[in-house]
Design a protein around this motif. Sequence first.
Motif, PDB file in Angstrom:
ATOM      1  N   VAL A  65     -30.882 -12.780   0.693  1.00 38.09           N
ATOM      2  CA  VAL A  65     -30.786 -14.232   0.658  1.00 38.09           C
ATOM      3  C   VAL A  65     -29.402 -14.600   0.148  1.00 38.09           C
ATOM      4  O   VAL A  65     -28.942 -14.041  -0.859  1.00 38.09           O
ATOM      5  CB  VAL A  65     -31.841 -14.842  -0.295  1.00 38.09           C
ATOM      6  CG1 VAL A  65     -31.688 -16.350  -0.350  1.00 38.09           C
ATOM      7  CG2 VAL A  65     -33.235 -14.461   0.155  1.00 38.09           C
ATOM      8  N   SER A 102     -41.555 -14.916   5.093  1.00 40.36           N
ATOM      9  CA  SER A 102     -41.971 -16.128   4.415  1.00 40.36           C
ATOM     10  C   SER A 102     -40.813 -16.542   3.514  1.00 40.36           C
ATOM     11  O   SER A 102     -40.124 -15.689   2.958  1.00 40.36           O
ATOM     12  CB  SER A 102     -43.230 -15.889   3.574  1.00 40.36           C
ATOM     13  OG  SER A 102     -44.326 -15.557   4.390  1.00 40.36           O
ATOM     14  N   PHE A 112     -39.299 -19.391   0.507  1.00 41.79           N
ATOM     15  CA  PHE A 112     -39.723 -20.269  -0.583  1.00 41.79           C
ATOM     16  C   PHE A 112     -38.495 -20.872  -1.249  1.00 41.79           C
ATOM     17  O   PHE A 112     -37.399 -20.305  -1.225  1.00 41.79           O
ATOM     18  CB  PHE A 112     -40.485 -19.477  -1.660  1.00 41.79           C
ATOM     19  CG  PHE A 112     -41.565 -18.581  -1.129  1.00 41.79           C
ATOM     20  CD1 PHE A 112     -41.270 -17.285  -0.729  1.00 41.79           C
ATOM     21  CD2 PHE A 112     -42.867 -19.021  -1.037  1.00 41.79           C
ATOM     22  CE1 PHE A 112     -42.265 -16.449  -0.235  1.00 41.79           C
ATOM     23  CE2 PHE A 112     -43.865 -18.196  -0.550  1.00 41.79           C
ATOM     24  CZ  PHE A 112     -43.561 -16.913  -0.151  1.00 41.79           C
ATOM     25  N   TYR A 137     -37.867 -22.135  -5.213  1.00 42.39           N
ATOM     26  CA  TYR A 137     -38.363 -22.282  -6.574  1.00 42.39           C
ATOM     27  C   TYR A 137     -37.333 -23.083  -7.376  1.00 42.39           C
ATOM     28  O   TYR A 137     -36.133 -22.998  -7.120  1.00 42.39           O
ATOM     29  CB  TYR A 137     -38.561 -20.920  -7.246  1.00 42.39           C
ATOM     30  CG  TYR A 137     -39.830 -20.198  -6.856  1.00 42.39           C
ATOM     31  CD1 TYR A 137     -39.871 -19.401  -5.722  1.00 42.39           C
ATOM     32  CD2 TYR A 137     -40.982 -20.295  -7.629  1.00 42.39           C
ATOM     33  CE1 TYR A 137     -41.035 -18.722  -5.363  1.00 42.39           C
ATOM     34  CE2 TYR A 137     -42.148 -19.616  -7.285  1.00 42.39           C
ATOM     35  CZ  TYR A 137     -42.155 -18.833  -6.151  1.00 42.39           C
ATOM     36  OH  TYR A 137     -43.310 -18.163  -5.807  1.00 42.39           O
ATOM     37  N   PHE A 171     -33.736 -21.786  -6.560  1.00 49.02           N
ATOM     38  CA  PHE A 171     -33.660 -20.448  -5.991  1.00 49.02           C
ATOM     39  C   PHE A 171     -34.325 -20.416  -4.621  1.00 49.02           C
ATOM     40  O   PHE A 171     -35.478 -20.837  -4.473  1.00 49.02           O
ATOM     41  CB  PHE A 171     -34.360 -19.432  -6.892  1.00 49.02           C
ATOM     42  CG  PHE A 171     -33.706 -19.246  -8.223  1.00 49.02           C
ATOM     43  CD1 PHE A 171     -34.108 -19.965  -9.325  1.00 49.02           C
ATOM     44  CD2 PHE A 171     -32.664 -18.328  -8.366  1.00 49.02           C
ATOM     45  CE1 PHE A 171     -33.498 -19.792 -10.559  1.00 49.02           C
ATOM     46  CE2 PHE A 171     -32.048 -18.153  -9.598  1.00 49.02           C
ATOM     47  CZ  PHE A 171     -32.465 -18.886 -10.685  1.00 49.02           C
ATOM     48  N   SER A 227     -39.667 -13.387   1.427  1.00 53.99           N
ATOM     49  CA  SER A 227     -40.683 -12.345   1.304  1.00 53.99           C
ATOM     50  C   SER A 227     -40.836 -11.652   2.647  1.00 53.99           C
ATOM     51  O   SER A 227     -41.014 -12.301   3.666  1.00 53.99           O
ATOM     52  CB  SER A 227     -42.012 -12.964   0.890  1.00 53.99           C
ATOM     53  OG  SER A 227     -43.066 -12.042   1.095  1.00 53.99           O
ATOM     54  N   ASP A 228     -40.765 -10.338   2.608  1.00 51.36           N
ATOM     55  CA  ASP A 228     -41.021  -9.534   3.797  1.00 51.36           C
ATOM     56  C   ASP A 228     -42.486  -9.130   3.765  1.00 51.36           C
ATOM     57  O   ASP A 228     -42.942  -8.573   2.772  1.00 51.36           O
ATOM     58  CB  ASP A 228     -40.109  -8.296   3.743  1.00 51.36           C
ATOM     59  CG  ASP A 228     -40.198  -7.444   4.994  1.00 51.36           C
ATOM     60  OD1 ASP A 228     -41.327  -7.229   5.489  1.00 51.36           O
ATOM     61  OD2 ASP A 228     -39.149  -6.983   5.456  1.00 51.36           O
ATOM     62  N   TYR A 286     -43.844  -5.792   2.314  1.00 53.87           N
ATOM     63  CA  TYR A 286     -43.730  -5.434   0.912  1.00 53.87           C
ATOM     64  C   TYR A 286     -44.369  -6.499   0.030  1.00 53.87           C
ATOM     65  O   TYR A 286     -44.613  -7.608   0.458  1.00 53.87           O
ATOM     66  CB  TYR A 286     -42.250  -5.272   0.519  1.00 53.87           C
ATOM     67  CG  TYR A 286     -41.486  -4.357   1.422  1.00 53.87           C
ATOM     68  CD1 TYR A 286     -40.513  -4.854   2.282  1.00 53.87           C
ATOM     69  CD2 TYR A 286     -41.747  -2.993   1.439  1.00 53.87           C
ATOM     70  CE1 TYR A 286     -39.813  -4.015   3.131  1.00 53.87           C
ATOM     71  CE2 TYR A 286     -41.057  -2.153   2.282  1.00 53.87           C
ATOM     72  CZ  TYR A 286     -40.086  -2.667   3.125  1.00 53.87           C
ATOM     73  OH  TYR A 286     -39.411  -1.838   3.960  1.00 53.87           O
ATOM     74  N   SER A 287     -44.618  -6.129  -1.199  1.00 52.89           N
ATOM     75  CA  SER A 287     -45.221  -7.093  -2.112  1.00 52.89           C
ATOM     76  C   SER A 287     -44.182  -7.807  -2.958  1.00 52.89           C
ATOM     77  O   SER A 287     -44.523  -8.500  -3.888  1.00 52.89           O
ATOM     78  CB  SER A 287     -46.235  -6.398  -3.018  1.00 52.89           C
ATOM     79  OG  SER A 287     -45.606  -5.423  -3.818  1.00 52.89           O
ATOM     80  N   THR A 288     -42.910  -7.645  -2.633  1.00 57.77           N
ATOM     81  CA  THR A 288     -41.873  -8.185  -3.504  1.00 57.77           C
ATOM     82  C   THR A 288     -41.216  -9.414  -2.902  1.00 57.77           C
ATOM     83  O   THR A 288     -41.253  -9.650  -1.699  1.00 57.77           O
ATOM     84  CB  THR A 288     -40.779  -7.141  -3.744  1.00 57.77           C
ATOM     85  OG1 THR A 288     -40.162  -6.832  -2.486  1.00 57.77           O
ATOM     86  CG2 THR A 288     -41.354  -5.883  -4.342  1.00 57.77           C
ATOM     87  N   LEU A 289     -40.619 -10.207  -3.768  1.00 54.70           N
ATOM     88  CA  LEU A 289     -39.785 -11.331  -3.374  1.00 54.70           C
ATOM     89  C   LEU A 289     -38.332 -10.983  -3.651  1.00 54.70           C
ATOM     90  O   LEU A 289     -38.030 -10.319  -4.635  1.00 54.70           O
ATOM     91  CB  LEU A 289     -40.153 -12.587  -4.173  1.00 54.70           C
ATOM     92  CG  LEU A 289     -41.573 -13.118  -4.069  1.00 54.70           C
ATOM     93  CD1 LEU A 289     -41.728 -14.365  -4.925  1.00 54.70           C
ATOM     94  CD2 LEU A 289     -41.953 -13.407  -2.623  1.00 54.70           C
ATOM     95  N   PHE A 344     -34.744 -12.759  -4.376  1.00 55.58           N
ATOM     96  CA  PHE A 344     -34.194 -14.038  -4.797  1.00 55.58           C
ATOM     97  C   PHE A 344     -32.725 -14.160  -4.406  1.00 55.58           C
ATOM     98  O   PHE A 344     -31.972 -13.173  -4.430  1.00 55.58           O
ATOM     99  CB  PHE A 344     -34.272 -14.162  -6.321  1.00 55.58           C
ATOM    100  CG  PHE A 344     -35.621 -14.557  -6.842  1.00 55.58           C
ATOM    101  CD1 PHE A 344     -36.684 -13.661  -6.832  1.00 55.58           C
ATOM    102  CD2 PHE A 344     -35.839 -15.829  -7.351  1.00 55.58           C
ATOM    103  CE1 PHE A 344     -37.925 -14.023  -7.310  1.00 55.58           C
ATOM    104  CE2 PHE A 344     -37.075 -16.201  -7.842  1.00 55.58           C
ATOM    105  CZ  PHE A 344     -38.116 -15.304  -7.825  1.00 55.58           C
ATOM    106  N   GLY A 345     -32.313 -15.396  -4.099  1.00 55.70           N
ATOM    107  CA  GLY A 345     -30.897 -15.694  -4.037  1.00 55.70           C
ATOM    108  C   GLY A 345     -30.351 -15.842  -5.448  1.00 55.70           C
ATOM    109  O   GLY A 345     -31.092 -15.796  -6.433  1.00 55.70           O
TER     110      GLY A 345
END
Lengths: 113, 114
Positions: A4, A32, A34, A36, A90, A94-95, A98-101, A103-104
């Motif tokens: 990002v 996905s 987002f 924040y 921010f 999300s890919d 994977y279960s991770t995000l 961040f920029g």
Amino acid sequence: AQSVTQLDSHVSVSEGTPVLLRCNYSSSYSPSLFWYVQHPNKGLQLLLKYTSAATLVKGINGFEAEFKKSETSFHLTKPSAHMSDAAEYFCVVSDPRYSTLTFGKGTMLLVSP
Amino acid sequence: EPEVTQTPSHQVTQMGQEVILRCVPISNHLYFYWYRQILGQKVEFLVSFYNNEISEKSEIFDDQFSVERPDGSNFTLKIRSTKLEDSAMYFCASSERDSSYGYTFGSGTRLTVV
């Protein structure tokens, strides 16, 4: 891999003027996305999310973002800034594999009277 | 609205000491996470936890780190022997489903190692 890029580290606007916070992403799969927000000394609050439904997503506090696949962008906008919008924002991807995000680096929004 | 609760909000510890950061995720959530944000840097993934085991971890999450869900409500992050570079804001998060739906984050624990 996913990444990002938030193009501006700081954005300054006057109260009542439009806000544009820019975000570009890179992802091998349909991501996905987002936004924040983090107010000083507070946690991360979800503003809005895109999960492959409508490309124009409306969030809380009058914010919205448009997913543009051709431009790999997910810019955040608000028609009229309020003093309480001053915070760090921010962009997050999300890919689904994977279960991770990811961040920029964040964009600090400064709102002046 | 349901919240993720983290305690303490601030923790100061001496280098080499063990610290435990505590989190109470949202009760019907199944996925749990720890992230950290070193001052001035990006928010970074540490570890994810599902079905009572680690599902993913980053390179940061070395042998000095461990996570536990001891009693079905708390979710803890332990750092065995803290280093100066562990100073950061640590965020706990939980989600009902996988990451594509986003997480609910806690307000963070600011850890300062002196």
